[in-house]
Design an enzyme around this catalytic site. Structure first.
Site, PDB file in Angstrom:
ATOM      1  N   SER A  40      13.191   9.421 -13.912  1.00  0.00           N
ATOM      2  CA  SER A  40      14.169   9.673 -12.854  1.00  0.00           C
ATOM      3  C   SER A  40      13.541  10.295 -11.612  1.00  0.00           C
ATOM      4  O   SER A  40      14.236  10.572 -10.642  1.00  0.00           O
ATOM      5  CB  SER A  40      15.286  10.590 -13.383  1.00  0.00           C
ATOM      6  OG  SER A  40      14.745  11.830 -13.832  1.00  0.00           O
ATOM      7  N   GLY A  41      12.229  10.519 -11.630  1.00  0.00           N
ATOM      8  CA  GLY A  41      11.561  11.188 -10.512  1.00  0.00           C
ATOM      9  C   GLY A  41      11.104  10.240  -9.422  1.00  0.00           C
ATOM     10  O   GLY A  41      11.167   9.012  -9.548  1.00  0.00           O
ATOM     11  N   ASP A  42      10.595  10.816  -8.330  1.00  0.00           N
ATOM     12  CA  ASP A  42      10.182  10.050  -7.148  1.00  0.00           C
ATOM     13  C   ASP A  42       9.009   9.126  -7.441  1.00  0.00           C
ATOM     14  O   ASP A  42       8.996   7.975  -7.006  1.00  0.00           O
ATOM     15  CB  ASP A  42       9.799  10.996  -6.002  1.00  0.00           C
ATOM     16  CG  ASP A  42      11.009  11.379  -5.160  1.00  0.00           C
ATOM     17  OD1 ASP A  42      12.121  10.938  -5.506  1.00  0.00           O
ATOM     18  OD2 ASP A  42      10.840  12.124  -4.182  1.00  0.00           O
ATOM     19  N   LYS A  45      10.143   5.932  -9.392  1.00  0.00           N
ATOM     20  CA  LYS A  45      10.956   4.943  -8.676  1.00  0.00           C
ATOM     21  C   LYS A  45      10.225   4.343  -7.479  1.00  0.00           C
ATOM     22  O   LYS A  45      10.460   3.185  -7.136  1.00  0.00           O
ATOM     23  CB  LYS A  45      12.294   5.541  -8.252  1.00  0.00           C
ATOM     24  CG  LYS A  45      12.245   6.588  -7.161  1.00  0.00           C
ATOM     25  CD  LYS A  45      13.645   7.159  -6.902  1.00  0.00           C
ATOM     26  CE  LYS A  45      13.621   8.203  -5.802  1.00  0.00           C
ATOM     27  NZ  LYS A  45      14.959   8.836  -5.613  1.00  0.00           N
ATOM     28  N   TYR A 157       2.093  18.092 -19.615  1.00  0.00           N
ATOM     29  CA  TYR A 157       1.235  17.141 -20.337  1.00  0.00           C
ATOM     30  C   TYR A 157       0.971  17.555 -21.787  1.00  0.00           C
ATOM     31  O   TYR A 157       1.107  16.734 -22.702  1.00  0.00           O
ATOM     32  CB  TYR A 157      -0.101  16.953 -19.612  1.00  0.00           C
ATOM     33  CG  TYR A 157      -0.059  16.137 -18.342  1.00  0.00           C
ATOM     34  CD1 TYR A 157       1.123  15.582 -17.862  1.00  0.00           C
ATOM     35  CD2 TYR A 157      -1.216  15.932 -17.590  1.00  0.00           C
ATOM     36  CE1 TYR A 157       1.155  14.853 -16.684  1.00  0.00           C
ATOM     37  CE2 TYR A 157      -1.195  15.192 -16.421  1.00  0.00           C
ATOM     38  CZ  TYR A 157      -0.016  14.661 -15.966  1.00  0.00           C
ATOM     39  OH  TYR A 157      -0.001  13.935 -14.807  1.00  0.00           O
ATOM     40  N   HIS A 276      -9.835  11.694  -4.578  1.00  0.00           N
ATOM     41  CA  HIS A 276      -9.902  10.381  -3.925  1.00  0.00           C
ATOM     42  C   HIS A 276     -11.232  10.158  -3.203  1.00  0.00           C
ATOM     43  O   HIS A 276     -11.934   9.165  -3.436  1.00  0.00           O
ATOM     44  CB  HIS A 276      -8.770  10.240  -2.903  1.00  0.00           C
ATOM     45  CG  HIS A 276      -7.397  10.339  -3.486  1.00  0.00           C
ATOM     46  ND1 HIS A 276      -7.114   9.968  -4.779  1.00  0.00           N
ATOM     47  CD2 HIS A 276      -6.224  10.759  -2.956  1.00  0.00           C
ATOM     48  CE1 HIS A 276      -5.820  10.160  -5.010  1.00  0.00           C
ATOM     49  NE2 HIS A 276      -5.268  10.644  -3.926  1.00  0.00           N
ATOM     50  N   ARG A 367      -3.537   7.619  11.713  1.00  0.00           N
ATOM     51  CA  ARG A 367      -3.469   7.438  10.268  1.00  0.00           C
ATOM     52  C   ARG A 367      -4.496   6.394   9.864  1.00  0.00           C
ATOM     53  O   ARG A 367      -4.445   5.251  10.319  1.00  0.00           O
ATOM     54  CB  ARG A 367      -2.071   6.975   9.857  1.00  0.00           C
ATOM     55  CG  ARG A 367      -1.964   6.575   8.387  1.00  0.00           C
ATOM     56  CD  ARG A 367      -0.568   6.082   8.034  1.00  0.00           C
ATOM     57  NE  ARG A 367      -0.544   5.547   6.671  1.00  0.00           N
ATOM     58  CZ  ARG A 367      -0.642   4.257   6.364  1.00  0.00           C
ATOM     59  NH1 ARG A 367      -0.754   3.358   7.331  1.00  0.00           N
ATOM     60  NH2 ARG A 367      -0.628   3.855   5.107  1.00  0.00           N
ATOM     61  N   ARG A 396     -12.618  -0.300   6.183  1.00  0.00           N
ATOM     62  CA  ARG A 396     -11.324   0.314   6.497  1.00  0.00           C
ATOM     63  C   ARG A 396     -10.382   0.076   5.319  1.00  0.00           C
ATOM     64  O   ARG A 396      -9.986  -1.059   5.048  1.00  0.00           O
ATOM     65  CB  ARG A 396     -10.759  -0.277   7.784  1.00  0.00           C
ATOM     66  CG  ARG A 396      -9.548   0.480   8.325  1.00  0.00           C
ATOM     67  CD  ARG A 396      -9.097  -0.135   9.639  1.00  0.00           C
ATOM     68  NE  ARG A 396      -7.941   0.517  10.178  1.00  0.00           N
ATOM     69  CZ  ARG A 396      -7.948   1.445  11.133  1.00  0.00           C
ATOM     70  NH1 ARG A 396      -9.104   1.845  11.634  1.00  0.00           N
ATOM     71  NH2 ARG A 396      -6.830   1.977  11.592  1.00  0.00           N
ATOM     72  N   MET A 405     -19.017  -4.730  10.804  1.00  0.00           N
ATOM     73  CA  MET A 405     -20.311  -4.146  11.119  1.00  0.00           C
ATOM     74  C   MET A 405     -20.446  -4.046  12.636  1.00  0.00           C
ATOM     75  O   MET A 405     -20.319  -5.049  13.342  1.00  0.00           O
ATOM     76  CB  MET A 405     -21.450  -4.981  10.540  1.00  0.00           C
ATOM     77  CG  MET A 405     -22.820  -4.383  10.811  1.00  0.00           C
ATOM     78  SD  MET A 405     -24.115  -5.183   9.855  1.00  0.00           S
ATOM     79  CE  MET A 405     -23.884  -4.423   8.258  1.00  0.00           C
TER      80      MET A 405
END
Length: 517
Positions: A40-42, A45, A157, A276, A367, A396, A405
């Site tokens: 049910s979380g963001d 969904k 967890y 990341h 961004r 990119r 390049m």
């Protein structure tokens, strides 16, 4: 396939026959149950269910084999859950008639079970529902496959793993399996990460655990090994003799946007850089693996992380955008950085002396996420063009995926003048009509196939935290202060000064413009 004509095919068909024979797993026959915990979380969904839907549309989740279960504390019905996620399955305009029919069929595969995360009653009910599905598909006991996706905070967890182990595992081993997919953050420092790994490791073997980092599912991140090791002209160039510096950049043009309280617990280093960007660094810097088998690739990534020298204070710049503390969920005296530039140095034969600049920030002037490899200047510059800029190889990652390049060429005309230009592979132009899959889509498919190549191994996680934990503890203790910067700027001016000190030469007057179709 005719020249210049691209068509959409199932992803597996893009692999060569020899690659498929050597590395693809043997198809399994038991039915598949995908259980989304935290349904049910963001995250579920917005990411998990849409990824499952796209796999279903492409034929990777056949309706006669697969059933999807949502599990969460919220007391809602099957139809309530289906209605919650329906609007997230198709992006952009309203769904066409054909898409609406596909959505309806997909949603009928979803069943919801309500229960807590730390008591057996809910998980016993969940196991009962999964077993009923397996029985309806005539699966032999133990031949079925169960994939548990943790769209949950890490704090639950351990208890969820214990419940799955006690109540929801396959009863025997006849070719079936039980696997878990866990989301970051994997702890907040080395100690907490090791504790979490130990708690999960007591219940599940490493081949059952898939620590997901969605950056490893991005198309151009996955392209990194192909570019490096399948193209001859990169092999002699990819080292300290030719490369001056490497930047791995993540920039967002918006702030914490209502999630300031959550973000303040972690900060930009834990949220972006330690996972990341560090994963991307491994792919840029690693040696060629023995093969494309997951363990061989992950072995080389670990070697890179273990070769990183301790971070120096003078090679770190932290920032916090003005207005960050105005968020009522953020403490008035928060020391959490929303921007960081960190230089890592790899102590090995290939990279000695080459700075790897990891930079991430929120509320900046653009961004983008990219890898920028800057080469050294040409010795004996007979064209006197060094001031125009150095050669750069840029990948990119988002938006407008591209590989280009940057190089110096003769400016068209009668004079012998030079100008900066580029060799450009822009995906939107070159691969028209080919949908680039979402990262979650690809990674969930990998978990079903049992391919751990793009997931983080336990020793890899430990090595990553060893690099950043000393710096993070100093920030947490208030010893390292972020510099204020204006929203919509490049970040603190000190960060640009650090880049210049590290040897990065910015090109003035040249801007890469994505080609139009």
């Amino acid at each position: 396939m005719g020249s210049g004509a691209w068509t959409i095919e199932k992803r597996s068909s893009f692999r060569s026959d020899s690659f498929a024979r050597e590395y693809e797993t043997i198809p399994e026959t038991g039915c598949l149950s995908v259980i989304v915990l935290g349904a049910s979380g963001d995250l579920a969904k917005k990411k998990t269910f849409p990824a499952l839907f796209h796999l279903y549309r492409q034929g990777f989740l056949p309706p006669d084999e697969v059933h999807i279960f949502g599990y969460a504390r919220t007391k809602i019905s099957d139809d309530d859950l289906r209605n919650r996620i329906r609007g997230y399955l198709i992006q952009g305009k309203d769904a066409s008639g054909e898409q609406s029919e596909e959505i309806s069929k997909f949603l009928q595969l979803i069943k919801y079970v309500s229960g807590s995360y730390d008591s057996g009653e809910g998980f016993q009910l969940l196991d009962k529902e999964i077993s009923a599905h397996e029985f309806s598909k005539n699966s032999m006991d133990g031949s079925s496959r169960r994939l548990f996706y943790f769209a949950l905070p890490p704090s639950v967890y351990p208890s969820v793993c214990k419940m799955i182990k006690n109540y929801c595992m396959n009863k025997s081993d006849l070719g079936g399996w039980t696997r878990i997919v866990v989301e970051k953050p994997f702890g907040k420092d080395l100690g907490s990460a090791e504790k979490l790994s130990a708690q999960i490791g007591e219940l599940f073997e490493e081949p059952q655990i898939y620590r997901i980092d969605h950056y490893l599912g991005k198309e151009l991140v996955q392209n990194m090994l192909v570019l490096r090791f399948a193209n001859r002209f990169f092999l002699p160039l990819w080292n300290r003799d030719n490369i001056d510096n490497v930047q791995i950049v993540f920039r967002e043009d918006f702030g914490t946007e209502g999630r300031g309280g959550y973000f303040d617990e972690y900060g930009i280093i834990r949220d972006i850089i330690q996972n990341h960007l560090l994963q991307v660094l491994c792919l840029v810097a690693m040696e060629k693996p023995v093969s494309l088998k997951p363990e061989h690739i992950r072995d080389e990534k670990v070697k890179v992380l273990q070769s990183v020298l301790p971070i120096k204070d003078e090679e770190v710049v932290l920032g916090q955008y003005e207005g960050y503390r105005d968020d009522p969920t953020v403490p008035d005296h928060s020391n959490t950085p929303t921007f960081a530039t960190v230089i890592l140095r790899i102590h090995n034969e290939r990279w000695e002396g080459v700075p790897f600049i990891l930079k991430a920030g929120k509320a900046l002037n653009s961004r983008k996420a990219e890898i920028r490899v800057q080469f050294k200047e040409v010795p004996g510059d007979i064209f006197r063009c060094q001031k125009q800029g150095r050669n750069e190889f840029v990948i990119r990652l988002q938006p407008s995926e591209a590989i280009y390049m940057k190089l110096t060429v003769k400016q068209p005309g009668l004079e012998m003048a030079t100008v900066q230009s580029e060799l450009d592979l822009s995906y939107g132009q070159r691969y028209q009509g080919v949908a680039i899959p979402e990262a979650y889509e690809r990674l969930i498919l990998d978990t079903i196939r049992g391919d751990q190549q793009h997931f983080v191994r336990r020793d890899e996680l430990r090595a990553a935290w060893e690099i950043f934990t000393p710096l993070l503890h100093r920030i947490d203790d208030g010893e390292f202060k972020p510099i204020p910067y204006k929203p919509g700027s490049r970040g603190p001016a000190e960060a640009d000064q650090l880049l210049e000190k590290a040897g990065y030469v910015q090109t003035h007057g040249y801007i890469w413009i994505p080609p139009t179709l």
